[in-house]
Design a protein around this motif. Structure first.
Motif, PDB file in Angstrom:
ATOM      1  N   LEU A   1      -6.032  17.477  -5.534  1.00  0.00           N
ATOM      2  CA  LEU A   1      -4.857  17.008  -6.260  1.00  0.00           C
ATOM      3  C   LEU A   1      -3.584  17.320  -5.481  1.00  0.00           C
ATOM      4  CD1 LEU A   1      -3.782  15.715  -8.852  1.00  0.00           C
ATOM      5  CD2 LEU A   1      -3.649  18.012  -9.810  1.00  0.00           C
ATOM      6  N   ARG A   2      -3.495  18.525  -4.929  1.00  0.00           N
ATOM      7  CA  ARG A   2      -2.323  18.893  -4.132  1.00  0.00           C
ATOM      8  C   ARG A   2      -2.196  17.985  -2.907  1.00  0.00           C
ATOM      9  NH1 ARG A   2      -2.128  24.437  -1.051  1.00  0.00           N
ATOM     10  NH2 ARG A   2      -3.031  23.115   0.537  1.00  0.00           N
ATOM     11  N   GLN A   3      -3.327  17.670  -2.286  1.00  0.00           N
ATOM     12  CA  GLN A   3      -3.303  16.795  -1.113  1.00  0.00           C
ATOM     13  C   GLN A   3      -2.857  15.387  -1.507  1.00  0.00           C
ATOM     14  OE1 GLN A   3      -7.101  16.378   0.758  1.00  0.00           O
ATOM     15  NE2 GLN A   3      -6.358  14.989   2.311  1.00  0.00           N
ATOM     16  N   GLN A   4      -3.308  14.883  -2.631  1.00  0.00           N
ATOM     17  CA  GLN A   4      -2.952  13.534  -3.062  1.00  0.00           C
ATOM     18  C   GLN A   4      -1.494  13.445  -3.519  1.00  0.00           C
ATOM     19  OE1 GLN A   4      -4.770  10.710  -2.802  1.00  0.00           O
ATOM     20  NE2 GLN A   4      -6.176  12.007  -1.659  1.00  0.00           N
ATOM     21  N   LEU A   5      -0.957  14.524  -4.058  1.00  0.00           N
ATOM     22  CA  LEU A   5       0.435  14.509  -4.510  1.00  0.00           C
ATOM     23  C   LEU A   5       1.429  14.712  -3.376  1.00  0.00           C
ATOM     24  CD1 LEU A   5       0.180  16.480  -7.867  1.00  0.00           C
ATOM     25  CD2 LEU A   5       0.343  14.006  -7.530  1.00  0.00           C
ATOM     26  N   ASP A   6       0.963  15.183  -2.227  1.00  0.00           N
ATOM     27  CA  ASP A   6       1.829  15.379  -1.067  1.00  0.00           C
ATOM     28  C   ASP A   6       2.069  14.018  -0.415  1.00  0.00           C
ATOM     29  OD1 ASP A   6       3.254  16.293   1.079  1.00  0.00           O
ATOM     30  OD2 ASP A   6       1.533  17.199   2.099  1.00  0.00           O
ATOM     31  N   HIS A   7       3.310  13.544  -0.483  1.00  0.00           N
ATOM     32  CA  HIS A   7       3.639  12.200   0.005  1.00  0.00           C
ATOM     33  C   HIS A   7       3.355  12.057   1.507  1.00  0.00           C
ATOM     34  CE1 HIS A   7       5.462   8.288  -0.073  1.00  0.00           C
ATOM     35  NE2 HIS A   7       6.299   8.621   0.897  1.00  0.00           N
ATOM     36  N   GLY A   8       3.691  13.069   2.299  1.00  0.00           N
ATOM     37  CA  GLY A   8       3.445  13.015   3.738  1.00  0.00           C
ATOM     38  C   GLY A   8       1.962  12.939   4.061  1.00  0.00           C
ATOM     39  N   GLN A   9       1.149  13.699   3.341  1.00  0.00           N
ATOM     40  CA  GLN A   9      -0.297  13.672   3.567  1.00  0.00           C
ATOM     41  C   GLN A   9      -0.880  12.315   3.185  1.00  0.00           C
ATOM     42  OE1 GLN A   9      -2.040  16.124   5.025  1.00  0.00           O
ATOM     43  NE2 GLN A   9      -3.840  14.837   4.982  1.00  0.00           N
ATOM     44  N   ARG A  10      -0.372  11.735   2.104  1.00  0.00           N
ATOM     45  CA  ARG A  10      -0.854  10.425   1.681  1.00  0.00           C
ATOM     46  C   ARG A  10      -0.511   9.365   2.720  1.00  0.00           C
ATOM     47  NH1 ARG A  10       0.903  10.260  -3.599  1.00  0.00           N
ATOM     48  NH2 ARG A  10       2.870   9.370  -2.925  1.00  0.00           N
ATOM     49  N   LEU A  11       0.697   9.432   3.290  1.00  0.00           N
ATOM     50  CA  LEU A  11       1.081   8.484   4.338  1.00  0.00           C
ATOM     51  C   LEU A  11       0.221   8.670   5.587  1.00  0.00           C
ATOM     52  CD1 LEU A  11       4.970   8.527   4.081  1.00  0.00           C
ATOM     53  CD2 LEU A  11       3.418   6.679   3.445  1.00  0.00           C
ATOM     54  N   LEU A  12      -0.076   9.918   5.927  1.00  0.00           N
ATOM     55  CA  LEU A  12      -0.924  10.192   7.080  1.00  0.00           C
ATOM     56  C   LEU A  12      -2.321   9.629   6.876  1.00  0.00           C
ATOM     57  CD1 LEU A  12      -1.263  11.607   9.823  1.00  0.00           C
ATOM     58  CD2 LEU A  12      -1.908  13.667   8.552  1.00  0.00           C
ATOM     59  N   THR A  13      -2.867   9.779   5.694  1.00  0.00           N
ATOM     60  CA  THR A  13      -4.190   9.239   5.381  1.00  0.00           C
ATOM     61  C   THR A  13      -4.194   7.717   5.485  1.00  0.00           C
ATOM     62  OG1 THR A  13      -4.595  11.106   3.901  1.00  0.00           O
ATOM     63  CG2 THR A  13      -6.017   9.195   3.655  1.00  0.00           C
ATOM     64  N   GLU A  14      -3.158   7.082   4.958  1.00  0.00           N
ATOM     65  CA  GLU A  14      -3.058   5.622   5.043  1.00  0.00           C
ATOM     66  C   GLU A  14      -2.924   5.170   6.494  1.00  0.00           C
ATOM     67  OE1 GLU A  14       0.161   4.361   2.567  1.00  0.00           O
ATOM     68  OE2 GLU A  14      -0.812   5.088   0.734  1.00  0.00           O
TER      69      GLU A  14
END
Length: 86
Positions: free
Chosen positions: A54-67
């Motif tokens: 959940l913390r990883q998914q809520l982190d905007h930078g991490q989500r952009l990196l995953t995308e």
């Protein structure tokens, strides 16, 4: 009858560690580490993993990196297919 109960018990006890390990592996974490944690701390490990995901998914930078990684992987796959067609 005892053997059936034993097999059912083993299956029931391994269901949560397998789920925890699979979820961890799906998000780039070690399957065996989280499987072992699921065996020794079944409920606790599941909620800890849930909080980490959940913390990883809520982190905007991490989500952009995953995308970005997914887009790059698609582009590399398309380039590989295009090279094989030549």
């Amino acid at each position: 009858m005892f053997v059936d109960l034993l097999i059912g018990g083993i299956f029931a006890m391994s269901l949560l560690p397998l789920t925890t390990g699979y979820c961890a592996y799906s998000y780039g974490r070690s399957f065996w580490l989280w499987f072992a944690l699921g065996v020794f701390l079944p409920i606790v490990s599941y909620f800890i993993l849930f909080a980490l995901i959940l913390r990883q998914q809520l982190d905007h930078g991490q989500r952009l990196l995953t995308e970005a990684k997914a887009i790059l992987a698609e582009a590399e796959e398309a380039e590989r297919v295009q090279r094989e067609e030549r």
